[in-house]
Design a protein around this motif. Structure first.
Motif, short mmCIF file in Angstrom:
data_model
loop_
_atom_site.label_atom_id
_atom_site.label_comp_id
_atom_site.label_asym_id
_atom_site.label_seq_id
_atom_site.Cartn_x
_atom_site.Cartn_y
_atom_site.Cartn_z
N ARG A 122 83.51 -0.32 -3.47
CA ARG A 122 83.50 0.60 -2.33
C ARG A 122 82.06 0.71 -1.83
N ILE A 123 81.88 0.71 -0.52
CA ILE A 123 80.54 0.79 0.05
C ILE A 123 80.53 1.78 1.20
N SER A 124 79.48 2.57 1.26
CA SER A 124 79.37 3.62 2.28
C SER A 124 78.10 3.41 3.09
N PHE A 125 78.27 3.21 4.39
CA PHE A 125 77.14 2.93 5.29
C PHE A 125 76.74 4.18 6.08
N GLY A 126 75.44 4.44 6.14
CA GLY A 126 74.93 5.49 7.01
C GLY A 126 74.75 4.95 8.41
N VAL A 127 75.65 5.30 9.31
CA VAL A 127 75.59 4.82 10.70
C VAL A 127 75.03 5.91 11.61
N GLN A 128 75.61 7.10 11.54
CA GLN A 128 75.20 8.32 12.24
C GLN A 128 75.48 8.31 13.74
N ALA A 129 75.10 7.28 14.44
CA ALA A 129 75.33 7.20 15.89
C ALA A 129 75.19 5.75 16.33
N MET A 130 75.71 5.46 17.51
CA MET A 130 75.59 4.11 18.05
C MET A 130 74.56 4.04 19.18
N GLN A 131 74.09 5.20 19.67
CA GLN A 131 73.15 5.22 20.79
C GLN A 131 71.72 5.18 20.25
N GLN A 132 70.89 4.31 20.79
CA GLN A 132 69.55 4.09 20.26
C GLN A 132 68.67 5.34 20.37
N ASP A 133 68.81 6.10 21.46
CA ASP A 133 67.96 7.30 21.59
C ASP A 133 68.26 8.31 20.50
N LEU A 138 66.71 10.70 15.03
CA LEU A 138 67.00 10.94 13.61
C LEU A 138 66.05 10.17 12.69
N GLY A 139 65.24 9.30 13.25
CA GLY A 139 64.33 8.51 12.43
C GLY A 139 65.02 7.34 11.74
N ARG A 140 66.18 6.92 12.26
CA ARG A 140 66.89 5.78 11.68
C ARG A 140 66.21 4.49 12.12
N LYS A 141 66.18 3.50 11.23
CA LYS A 141 65.47 2.26 11.50
C LYS A 141 66.39 1.11 11.91
N HIS A 142 67.65 1.38 12.09
CA HIS A 142 68.60 0.34 12.47
C HIS A 142 69.13 0.60 13.87
N THR A 143 69.80 -0.40 14.41
CA THR A 143 70.48 -0.26 15.71
C THR A 143 71.98 -0.17 15.47
N GLY A 144 72.69 0.22 16.50
CA GLY A 144 74.15 0.26 16.41
C GLY A 144 74.72 -1.13 16.14
N SER A 163 83.33 2.80 3.98
CA SER A 163 83.19 4.09 4.63
C SER A 163 81.95 4.09 5.50
N VAL A 164 81.97 4.90 6.56
CA VAL A 164 80.77 5.08 7.38
C VAL A 164 80.52 6.57 7.58
N ASP A 165 79.24 6.93 7.68
CA ASP A 165 78.84 8.30 8.01
C ASP A 165 78.51 8.37 9.49
N VAL A 166 79.01 9.43 10.14
CA VAL A 166 78.70 9.70 11.55
C VAL A 166 78.25 11.15 11.64
N MET A 167 77.32 11.42 12.54
CA MET A 167 76.76 12.76 12.67
C MET A 167 77.03 13.32 14.06
N GLU A 180 82.22 7.99 21.98
CA GLU A 180 81.90 6.56 22.07
C GLU A 180 81.60 5.99 20.69
N THR A 181 80.82 6.73 19.90
CA THR A 181 80.49 6.27 18.54
C THR A 181 81.73 6.16 17.68
N LEU A 182 82.58 7.20 17.71
CA LEU A 182 83.78 7.20 16.87
C LEU A 182 84.74 6.09 17.28
N ARG A 183 84.92 5.90 18.58
CA ARG A 183 85.82 4.84 19.05
C ARG A 183 85.29 3.47 18.62
N SER A 184 83.98 3.32 18.64
CA SER A 184 83.37 2.05 18.26
C SER A 184 83.59 1.76 16.78
N VAL A 185 83.23 2.73 15.91
CA VAL A 185 83.33 2.46 14.47
C VAL A 185 84.79 2.30 14.02
#
Length: 385
Positions: A122-133, A138-144, A163-167, A180-185
């Protein structure tokens, strides 16, 4: 009887997010990571010997959760070594859930394949959002796009439990952006989603920046719309912040809510075992130095009084859609549920709670104000006990 849960804390990460107040250390040396993994192995060996006394073959474990920090920041080889060390002294059940947390960009397809082969399922990814701004805020270093690629690579590597985390409630976030983020993930190969409202924790860079958050009513709408959207996508709510397809609830976290025993390993890790709650020192170097002396490792240990367990039963049970049982409460804690029932009945009139047989649970609207409801119930629980 349920097996034991094991939590392993990996406090390292590439960089610390602006909202994070967990114990984590960005940018540490490879040598410190190696020493920490060795300390974990020694600690698990000693604990396995101690806990296994008197049992046939050792302690049975049915859930393992490797959290952080960002566990994948230490590399797949070290994570494989950690799991191998645990297996030497603990017996993993055939259906043992083995979770590892990851951030997009901290592992690649090869690492996912190696982790899956080693026994992580099982793996859980911290995604949080898909929009770069929003990610930048949030100080995240990845892109959507990187997040989508990582989930795809993990699925291709054989992970069927993702699993994914969304904020929500991020400064500047709109309802449309959350949708938009939820529909995407939901188009990814996931079967679990955790939806967290942003909390400005004191001392974090984001809190000190004093950002303007979406208004309470706007956040409430975000949450309720998300619950409805996820249900339509087949992700059914089973806890305040957690949603899963049939058969994919996080069994490890469910142990916490059901007051089942678990032990922790690592700096700042917590345990609840044998009627006692304890935690380990929140300092990596002190943990490494003291791993051979369990007394110096422990930050605190306490026997949990029955009245406190009664409060935990209410607090944690009402976080889940199963809620709490009046009959079970009376049987376990030798106390009347009547005063609690009266308060929950008032909540039911306002659409915040619902009943089924002797069980009480909160509705999605009730989950929105669960802290206030549970706080009042805890006061009542103490009086009734």
């Amino acid at each position: 009887m349920p097996g034991l849960g094991v939590y392993i804390h990996i406090p390292f990460c590439g960089s610390k997010c602006s909202y994070c107040d967990f114990y984590s250390l960005p940018g540490q040396s490879e040598t410190l990571m190696d020493d920490y993994v060795k300390a974990l192995a020694r600690h698990m060996d000693e604990a396995g010997t101690y806990l296994g006394k008197g049992s046939k073959g050792g302690i049975s474990v049915d859930s393992i959760y490797v959290g952080g920090g960002t566990p994948t920041a230490i590399g797949h080889k070290r994570l494989i070594a950690v799991l191998a060390a645990l297996k030497k002294k603990f017996i993993l059940t055939t259906n043992c859930e083995v979770t590892v947390e990851a951030n997009p960009g901290t592992a690649d397809a090869k690492a996912f394949k190696k982790l899956r082969k080693a026994g992580y399922n099982r793996i859980s990814f911290g995604v949080q959002a898909m929009q770069q701004d929003l990610l930048t805020t949030l100080g995240r270093k990845h892109t959507g796009e990187q997040a989508a690629d990582c989930v795809r690579e993990a699925a291709d590597a054989g992970f069927t439990n993702i699993s994914v985390d969304v904020m929500y409630g991020i400064p500047g976030q709109t309802r449309a952006q959350l949708t938009e983020t939820l529909r995407s993930v939901c188009t990814w190969r996931i079967n679990h989603l955790s939806l967290y409202g942003l909390k400005l924790e004191e001392g974090t860079p984001l809190a000190e920046a004093e950002p303007v958050l979406p208004k309470d009513d706007e956040q409430a709408d975000m949450y309720l719309e998300a619950v409805e959207l996820l249900a339509k996508e087949g992700l059914k709510q089973y806890e305040v912040s957690n949603f899963a397809r049939q058969g994919y609830i996080c069994r490890h976290n469910y142990k916490y809510w059901m007051l089942e025993p678990y032990v922790g390993f690592g700096a700042a890790a917590h345990s609840d075992f044998g009627g006692k709650r304890y935690s380990f020192v929140k300092n990596v170097k002190a943990y490494i130095d003291g791993v051979r002396d369990s007394e110096s490792l422990m930050e605190e240990m306490q026997q949990v009084p029955l009245i406190e367990r009664a409060g935990e039963y209410v607090m944690l049970g009402l976080r889940t859609v199963n809620g709490v049982s009046s009959n079970e409460y009376t049987r376990l804690f030798k106390a009347s549920f009547d005063m609690l029932e009266n308060k929950l009945a008032r909540c039911k009139k306002w659409g915040l709670a619902a009943t089924e047989g002797d069980r009480w649970r909160l509705t999605p609207k009730g989950f929105l104000v669960s802290n206030q409801i549970i706080g009042e119930l805890l006061d009542t629980s103490e009086k009734s006990s």
